[in-house]
Enzyme design. Structure first.
Site, mmCIF file in Angstrom:
data_model
loop_
_atom_site.group_PDB
_atom_site.id
_atom_site.type_symbol
_atom_site.label_atom_id
_atom_site.label_comp_id
_atom_site.label_asym_id
_atom_site.label_seq_id
_atom_site.Cartn_x
_atom_site.Cartn_y
_atom_site.Cartn_z
ATOM 1 N N ASP A 212 0.872 -1.175 0.000
ATOM 2 C CA ASP A 212 0.000 0.000 0.000
ATOM 3 C C ASP A 212 0.910 1.225 0.000
ATOM 4 O O ASP A 212 1.503 1.575 1.015
ATOM 5 C CB ASP A 212 -0.890 -0.056 1.252
ATOM 6 N N GLN A 215 0.872 6.526 1.081
ATOM 7 C CA GLN A 215 1.616 7.595 1.762
ATOM 8 C C GLN A 215 3.057 7.707 1.263
ATOM 9 O O GLN A 215 3.780 8.611 1.684
ATOM 10 C CB GLN A 215 1.643 7.354 3.278
ATOM 11 N N LYS A 238 -3.169 12.285 -2.898
ATOM 12 C CA LYS A 238 -2.153 12.496 -1.855
ATOM 13 C C LYS A 238 -0.835 12.964 -2.465
ATOM 14 O O LYS A 238 0.112 13.268 -1.755
ATOM 15 C CB LYS A 238 -1.922 11.205 -1.066
ATOM 16 N N CYS A 376 -8.217 6.294 10.498
ATOM 17 C CA CYS A 376 -8.580 5.033 9.816
ATOM 18 C C CYS A 376 -7.548 3.950 10.093
ATOM 19 O O CYS A 376 -7.231 3.129 9.218
ATOM 20 C CB CYS A 376 -8.754 5.227 8.314
HETATM 21 N N1 7TS Z 1 -3.653 3.479 2.785
HETATM 22 C C1 7TS Z 1 -3.034 4.437 3.494
HETATM 23 C C2 7TS Z 1 -1.719 4.152 4.128
HETATM 24 C C3 7TS Z 1 -3.640 5.685 3.629
HETATM 25 O O1 7TS Z 1 -3.020 6.632 4.336
HETATM 26 C C4 7TS Z 1 -4.891 5.923 3.025
HETATM 27 C C5 7TS Z 1 -5.626 7.215 3.201
HETATM 28 C C6 7TS Z 1 -5.469 4.902 2.261
HETATM 29 C C7 7TS Z 1 -4.825 3.691 2.178
HETATM 30 C C8 7TS Z 1 -6.732 5.090 1.515
HETATM 31 O O2 7TS Z 1 -6.498 5.911 0.431
HETATM 32 P P1 7TS Z 1 -7.673 6.431 -0.494
HETATM 33 O O3 7TS Z 1 -7.030 7.422 -1.384
HETATM 34 O O4 7TS Z 1 -8.214 5.260 -1.226
HETATM 35 O O5 7TS Z 1 -8.689 7.049 0.421
HETATM 36 N N2 7TS Z 1 -5.279 7.916 4.390
HETATM 37 C C9 7TS Z 1 -5.933 8.972 4.912
HETATM 38 C C10 7TS Z 1 -5.478 9.636 6.050
HETATM 39 O O6 7TS Z 1 -4.455 9.361 6.653
HETATM 40 N N3 7TS Z 1 -6.332 10.618 6.354
HETATM 41 O O7 7TS Z 1 -7.314 10.618 5.436
HETATM 42 C C11 7TS Z 1 -7.080 9.594 4.550
#
Ligand code: 7TS
Length: 419
Positions: A212, A215, A238, A376
């Site tokens: 994943d 980040q 992001k 989360c």
């Molecule tokens: N994995 C990680 C490590 C994340 O930080 C996030 C989103 C996701 C998966 C999901 O990503 P998405 O783009 O599909 O939503 N993290 C966060 C956060 O830290 N604050 O809001 C969203």
């Protein structure tokens, strides 16, 4: 000047944070009459003007559906979309552009792997290894798969610094292990996991591994070929791109064997009521009309990152992170959650016994945007036996002066609660 300081000098010269900041229109505003300091980048980053312009340009000039039209606009839109795929391919150094599937983001990418690869390859009593520091996006899809198949989850534990215990990881493998799914950088702790080592360990057991990368991609160079991972996910929003667009990287030989995820237009070769045959990769996994503008915006964001240089960004952000850690160490009553040796610019903390939400609300009144809550990653909170943290997350347009202001504002938070 030694060679080292010389290269440091060159890096610093190349990095002009003032001019970078000016590229982000949303940063030039006041909040509660204070200049905005945006420290919620791990949730989503702001967008440079170039990305906003690319979305507007697409809708003003090239908007059409892709892959199906013979007309000029459709050809233009198709070319821009497929060029965007090549940009993502180059950014993560994938071998083929067909290894890049556009999706809504990391969440959808992991769900795709769980439901497509997972349903085809993981069954009753099989095991999936994840870790205690996963975002819910890398927990819940696997739990759903386990409910559907009778497989079970095995969890790599973390220590009190927020580091994965690699010996425990090794010990979790059995002949039932069918997949590892682990986060590259923890959004709640900032820990950078030793994923190369973890990938090698998984492969020694002949087990495929998903990383994943939500980040990681805004902050460090990713080379999926050098890493050797089987799946890698990213979220455009992001990394200075639009929301609603992201990508899954998967090795060609794996992607070619996986069954489709969603059914519909675009993902087929031939449909009759008796039988449908499916399209080539990656189109097999892109059912329906995709977020065409989003893919183009993501490619523009990548071009923007590359115009600055991901290594320059990483170097600059490490400086911010070290500075924040130093101020945090000197700040009485502040407890940092996540003190791994290898960390990125995420400062998760608790201040005295003040609730994180109160910290966040008072900081907002000072024009400082942070996130508060469980991020989360509830199992991380459970590990530390806390309900929530306040989290400041930095990126390339932030400055040490802003971090200093964060700590001055935290002084004010304490004053409010001392009354
Ligand atoms: N994995 C990680 C490590 C994340 O930080 C996030 C989103 C996701 C998966 C999901 O990503 P998405 O783009 O599909 O939503 N993290 C966060 C956060 O830290 N604050 O809001 C969203």
């Amino acid at each position: 000047m030694t060679v080292d300081t010389q290269s440091e000098h060159i890096t610093t010269m190349a990095f002009d944070v003032k001019s970078i900041k000016q590229d982000f229109p949303a940063l030039a505003q006041t909040v509660h009459n204070k200049p905005l300091i945006y420290f919620d980048n791990a949730a989503t980053s702001q967008k440079p003007q170039a990305v906003i312009d690319s979305l507007v340009h697409y809708y003003q000039h090239d908007n059409a559906n892709i892959h199906r039209g013979v007309h000029t606009l459709s050809e233009r839109a198709t070319k821009a979309y497929e060029d965007a795929r090549k940009t993502v391919q180059q950014f993560v150094n994938a071998k083929h552009d067909s290894e890049i599937v556009f999706l809504r983001g990391t969440t959808e990418a992991i769900n795709l792997v769980a439901q497509s690869y997972g349903r085809a390859n993981i069954g009753q009593d099989d095991e999936i290894i994840i870790s205690e520091m996963e975002h819910h996006a890398n927990i819940v899809p696997w739990q759903m798969l386990c409910e559907q198949t009778g497989a079970t989850l095995k969890i790599i534990p973390i220590n009190d610094k927020g580091e994965l215990l690699l010996e425990e990881y090794q010990a979790l493998f059995s002949n039932k292990t069918k997949l590892v799914a682990v986060v590259h950088i923890s959004n709640a702790l900032g820990t950078i996991n030793p994923i190369k080592q973890m990938i090698d360990i998984a492969h020694q057991h002949d087990v495929p591994i998903l990383i994943d990368g939500a980040q990681a991609t805004p902050h460090m160079a990713i080379d999926v070929q050098a890493l050797g991972c089987d799946f890698y996910t990213l979220s455009g929003h992001k990394m200075y791109g639009p929301t609603g667009i992201g990508a899954l990287y998967a090795k060609k030989e794996i992607l070619e064997k996986m069954p489709p995820y969603q059914g519909g237009g675009e993902m087929i070769k031939m449909v009759t009521f008796e039988k449908t045959t499916y399209n080539e990769i990656p189109f097999r996994y892109e059912a329906g009309t995709m977020h065409i503008a989003g893919a183009i915006g993501l490619a523009t964001a990548i071009d923007y990152i590359q115009s600055i240089g991901i290594e320059n960004i990483a170097h600059y952000e490490q400086g911010l992170s070290a500075y924040a850690q130093q101020l945090a160490d000197d700040f009485d009553g502040l407890r940092v959650i996540g003190t791994a040796a290898d960390k990125t610019g995420i400062l998760s903390f608790l201040l005295d016994n003040i609730h994180a939400h109160d910290v966040g609300t008072i900081l907002d009144h000072e024009g400082i945007a942070i996130r508060t809550g469980h991020h989360c990653a509830m199992p991380v909170m459970q590990h530390f036996n806390i309900p929530a943290t306040a989290r400041a997350s930095f990126c390339m347009y932030n400055t040490k002066a802003e971090i200093k202001q964060l700590f001055s504002a935290l002084d004010k938070v304490r004053e409010v609660f001392a009354k």
